[in-house]
Write an enzyme that holds these catalytic residues in place. Structure first.
Site, short mmCIF file in Angstrom:
data_model
loop_
_atom_site.label_atom_id
_atom_site.label_comp_id
_atom_site.label_asym_id
_atom_site.label_seq_id
_atom_site.Cartn_x
_atom_site.Cartn_y
_atom_site.Cartn_z
N ARG A 46 0.83 -1.20 0.00
CA ARG A 46 0.00 0.00 0.00
C ARG A 46 0.87 1.26 0.00
O ARG A 46 0.55 2.26 -0.64
CB ARG A 46 -0.94 0.01 1.22
CG ARG A 46 -1.70 1.33 1.38
CD ARG A 46 -2.80 1.26 2.41
NE ARG A 46 -2.37 0.69 3.67
CZ ARG A 46 -1.68 1.33 4.61
NH1 ARG A 46 -1.29 2.58 4.41
NH2 ARG A 46 -1.35 0.72 5.73
N TYR A 98 -17.20 14.91 -16.95
CA TYR A 98 -17.68 13.54 -16.85
C TYR A 98 -18.71 13.40 -15.74
O TYR A 98 -18.51 13.90 -14.63
CB TYR A 98 -16.48 12.62 -16.62
CG TYR A 98 -16.84 11.20 -16.24
CD1 TYR A 98 -17.70 10.45 -17.02
CD2 TYR A 98 -16.30 10.62 -15.10
CE1 TYR A 98 -18.03 9.15 -16.67
CE2 TYR A 98 -16.61 9.32 -14.74
CZ TYR A 98 -17.49 8.60 -15.53
OH TYR A 98 -17.82 7.32 -15.17
N ASP A 170 -7.67 17.73 -15.44
CA ASP A 170 -7.91 16.35 -15.88
C ASP A 170 -7.56 16.30 -17.36
O ASP A 170 -8.28 16.81 -18.21
CB ASP A 170 -9.38 15.98 -15.65
CG ASP A 170 -9.66 14.52 -15.99
OD1 ASP A 170 -8.98 13.96 -16.87
OD2 ASP A 170 -10.58 13.94 -15.39
N LYS A 195 -7.97 4.84 -19.89
CA LYS A 195 -8.28 5.30 -21.24
C LYS A 195 -7.03 5.24 -22.13
O LYS A 195 -6.49 4.17 -22.35
CB LYS A 195 -8.88 6.70 -21.17
CG LYS A 195 -9.99 6.87 -20.13
CD LYS A 195 -11.14 5.88 -20.27
CE LYS A 195 -12.37 6.26 -19.47
NZ LYS A 195 -12.21 6.20 -18.01
#
Length: 380
Positions: A46, A98, A170, A195
């Site tokens: 982590r 989005y 973004d 993406k």
């Protein structure tokens, strides 16, 4: 060194002992300590994993930042960044963004007393007017999803500096290959690496790049504390995908421009949103600040009944959400990707019942146009 070359080289330098060209997948949760009070630099996955670190270092180099961070999804990346803010803080946000981001802001973080004002971030005066004493950041999508508006990041950066605000960009649609947002004044860049960066519709991931070392330490604290990190298998898939980023986007952009011009000439198409077309309002600004126009297209047809026909009749083009992969996908934003945006806002923006979004892939351009041609033909 060019971005395309940098992307190919991600991970090549990692294994100096064996000379392996591909970084190994360190599928481990924990790491053995060499001695009391000693560490190899890795303790628990982590907090840090060699495969993930290779990806994080790679995206930082591509974007020109001081440090990169990899998350389990793009939404996890945005969520982690919102931990930078406290109750009562205000953010200015791109209005046509989005739908999942809108849902995160308005239905999750609103209950923790963060507030968000949606404005057209291509209108610098509107951004300036939305600033309040509680404003701490401007969050911009460039290009926007799905209407493909392109903000003037240097101008927004100037506004943010004047008011001591963070500028968060973004950059999913353009990637560092087409625009390095940090070079244009952003403080933080976000990617849904699902993406274009991964590029094969086979993994879900999010990436963040930070310019300032002190801010990067805060981002790392929240990444480690909240723990929505990317696993080593998925980190390896993103690294593999990034190696072909340049050749994929070159082909996708070439196809997109051809298809956009074809759509613009079709009698059943009433509007085409693609910044590579000379009549797009942000065409000249993108020529100044980006190295290409991307491979996303939105277009409107002349009646709603044609929407379902196109979605179901195409053969090569798949009716599917997501974007940026090698396969061409088409979706209906009003009821899919942007359903969480309030109806009145969708209507005002133009996200309506005749708007389709096309993510152009690397297939042969003639085949894609032929597929669209037959899909537009009336049913017998």
């Amino acid at each position: 060194m060019k971005i395309a070359t940098e992307a190919v080289q991600v991970g090549v330098e990692w294994d100096t002992r064996t000379g392996a060209m591909t970084v190994p997948i360190y599928q481990t949760a924990t790491f053995r300590h060499p001695g009391l009070g000693q560490s190899t630099g890795f303790d628990y996955s982590r907090s840090g994993n060699p495969t993930r670190q290779t990806l994080e270092n790679g995206i930082a180099r591509l974007d020109g930042g001081c440090r990169g961070f990899a998350y389990s999804s793009g939404m996890a990346a945005i969520t982690s960044l919102l931990f930078l803010f406290k109750s009562g803080d205000h953010l200015i946000v791109t209005e046509d963004l989005y739908g999942g981001t809108c849902r995160l802001f308005d239905r999750i973080f609103n209950q923790y007393n963060l507030s968000f004002t949606y404005v057209d971030t291509t209108d610098n005066d509107a951004v300036q007017a939305a600033i309040t004493p509680a404003t701490k950041a401007v969050f911009v999508e460039t290009l926007t999803n799905p209407l493909l508006k392109f903000a003037d990041l240097p101008a927004l950066s100037t506004i943010c500096r004047q008011h001591n605000l963070l500028l968060i960009a973004d950059n999913t649609f353009l990637t560092p290959y087409l625009q390095r947002s940090l070079d244009l004044g952003a403080d933080i860049t976000i990617y849904s690496a699902t993406k274009y960066l991964a590029g094969h519709n086979d993994t879900v991931a999010g990436l963040v790049v930070v310019k300032d070392p002190a801010l990067a330490e805060q981002v790392y604290f929240h990444q480690n504390g909240a723990g929505a990190v990317l696993g080593p298998q998925d980190a390896w898939l993103v690294i593999r995908g990034m190696k072909t980023l340049g050749v994929r986007l070159d082909r996708q952009q070439e196809n997109a421009l051809r298809i956009a011009r074809w759509l613009a000439s079709h009698q059943r198409v009433t509007k085409v949103y693609y910044p590579g077309l000379e009549n797009h309002p942000d065409h000249e600004l993108m020529q100044r600040d980006a190295k290409g126009f991307g491979a996303m297209i939105a277009f409107e047809v002349d009646e709603h009944s044609l929407v379902e026909q196109l979605l179901l009749k195409t053969k090569l083009i798949s009716f599917a959400e997501s974007l940026g992969g090698v396969e061409t996908l088409m979706t209906f934003p009003e009821v899919q990707t942007h359903a969480d945006i309030p109806p009145e806002l969708r209507a005002r923006l133009g996200i309506n019942n005749v708007l389709l979004r096309l993510s152009v892939g690397i297939e042969d351009g003639d085949d894609l146009i032929e597929d669209l041609t037959q899909a537009f033909e009336p049913e017998p």
